[in-house]
Design an enzyme around this catalytic site. Structure first.
Site, PDB file in Angstrom:
ATOM      1  N   LYS A  83       0.861  -1.186   0.000  1.00 47.88           N
ATOM      2  CA  LYS A  83       0.000   0.000   0.000  1.00 47.88           C
ATOM      3  C   LYS A  83       0.898   1.238   0.000  1.00 47.88           C
ATOM      4  O   LYS A  83       1.801   1.360   0.843  1.00 47.88           O
ATOM      5  CB  LYS A  83      -0.851  -0.052   1.275  1.00 47.88           C
ATOM      6  CG  LYS A  83      -2.129   0.710   1.222  1.00 47.88           C
ATOM      7  CD  LYS A  83      -2.906   0.421   2.494  1.00 47.88           C
ATOM      8  CE  LYS A  83      -4.192   1.159   2.552  1.00 47.88           C
ATOM      9  NZ  LYS A  83      -4.784   1.067   3.889  1.00 47.88           N
TER      10      LYS A  83
HETATM   11  C1  E4P Z   1      -8.111   2.121   3.928  1.00 47.16           C
HETATM   12  O1  E4P Z   1      -7.381   1.247   3.486  1.00 47.16           O
HETATM   13  C2  E4P Z   1      -7.885   2.815   5.186  1.00 47.16           C
HETATM   14  O2  E4P Z   1      -7.211   1.973   6.077  1.00 47.16           O
HETATM   15  C3  E4P Z   1      -9.151   3.219   5.903  1.00 47.16           C
HETATM   16  O3  E4P Z   1     -10.303   2.882   5.178  1.00 47.16           O
HETATM   17  C4  E4P Z   1      -9.133   4.577   6.489  1.00 47.16           C
HETATM   18  O4  E4P Z   1     -10.364   4.835   7.117  1.00 47.16           O
HETATM   19  P1  E4P Z   1     -10.597   6.019   8.177  1.00 47.16           P
HETATM   20  O5  E4P Z   1     -10.849   7.264   7.414  1.00 47.16           O
HETATM   21  O6  E4P Z   1     -11.808   5.565   8.946  1.00 47.16           O
HETATM   22  O7  E4P Z   1      -9.346   6.087   9.009  1.00 47.16           O
END
Ligand code: E4P
Length: 217
Positions: A83
């Site tokens: 990622k």
């Molecule tokens: C995606 O891969 C992220 O880890 C995640 O969806 C972030 O979400 P949040 O805005 O609730 O932190």
């Protein structure tokens, strides 16, 4: 639509896997920090539970560091997806990994232009963050709808992973927009199971069965 769990919590991942609704997992530095374990070990444990893609995020801010970290993450298991944040340096790293056949997820996508560029660099997945756009007064779902149209126009194969999901309604709307994947906190998956008419229906069926005075066997 595929469901990923947006967590690094092993109990939640085991529970979702045992129900049979888990296609993959997304983590990020914040989610890993909540677990209080060394992150590489935590990711290794997640990969033992989950057969599908498990996202581990790089933390460097230049492409050489991201590539080095991505390779380290890939040593954990074959199902690790690297990622990478949506920056110029990040996309340089995505291009290198894409040419090597290493799957990547470009994260922190907040515009269609970013989605176009990430796909051009060869991202396997992109993560538009719905909830965080809603938080600042935008309609996060409009971004998913826009990206789906653009990717369809050009037969782009990059998968759209709806992220920052906060409610079951987000999941339904992302599915209606055609997002390939929703990554969902465990609490949201739990709510998706529930309907008061299901609960009351079960209760009345059980009460009526009891009147028969027989077991099934
Ligand atoms: C995606 O891969 C992220 O880890 C995640 O969806 C972030 O979400 P949040 O805005 O609730 O932190």
């Amino acid at each position: 639509m595929k469901f990923f769990l947006d967590t690094a919590a092993l109990d939640d991942i085991r529970e979702a896997a045992s129900i049979g609704v888990l296609d993959g997992v997304t983590t990020n530095p914040t989610l890993l920090s909540r677990e209080g374990c060394p992150p590489m070990e935590q990711l290794a444990q997640i990969c033992e539970i989950v057969q599908g893609p498990v996202n581990g995020e790089v933390i460097g801010d230049d492409h050489e560091t991201m590539i080095r970290e991505g390779r380290k993450l890939r040593e954990i298991a074959d199902n690790i997806v690297v990622k990478i944040p949506m920056t110029k340096e990040g996309l340089k790293a995505v291009r290198v990994f894409s040419d090597e056949g290493v799957p990547t997820n470009v994260t922190l996508v907040f515009s269609s232009n970013q989605a176009l560029l990430a796909a051009k660099a060869g991202a396997s997945y992109i993560s538009p963050f719905l909830g965080r756009l809603d938080d600042i007064g935008h309609v996060g779902m409009d971004l998913i709808r826009e990206i789906m149209v653009i990717y369809e126009n050009y037969d782009i194969m990059t998968e759209v992973l709806a992220a920052s999901i906060r409610s079951p309604l987000h999941v339904v709307e992302a599915a209606m927009a055609g997002a390939n994947i929703a990554t969902v906190p465990f609490g949201v998956i739990d709510k998706m199971f529930r309907h008061p008419l299901t609960d009351s229906g079960i209760e009345s069926f059980m009460n009526d069965w009891k009147k028969l005075g027989h077991d099934i066997g």
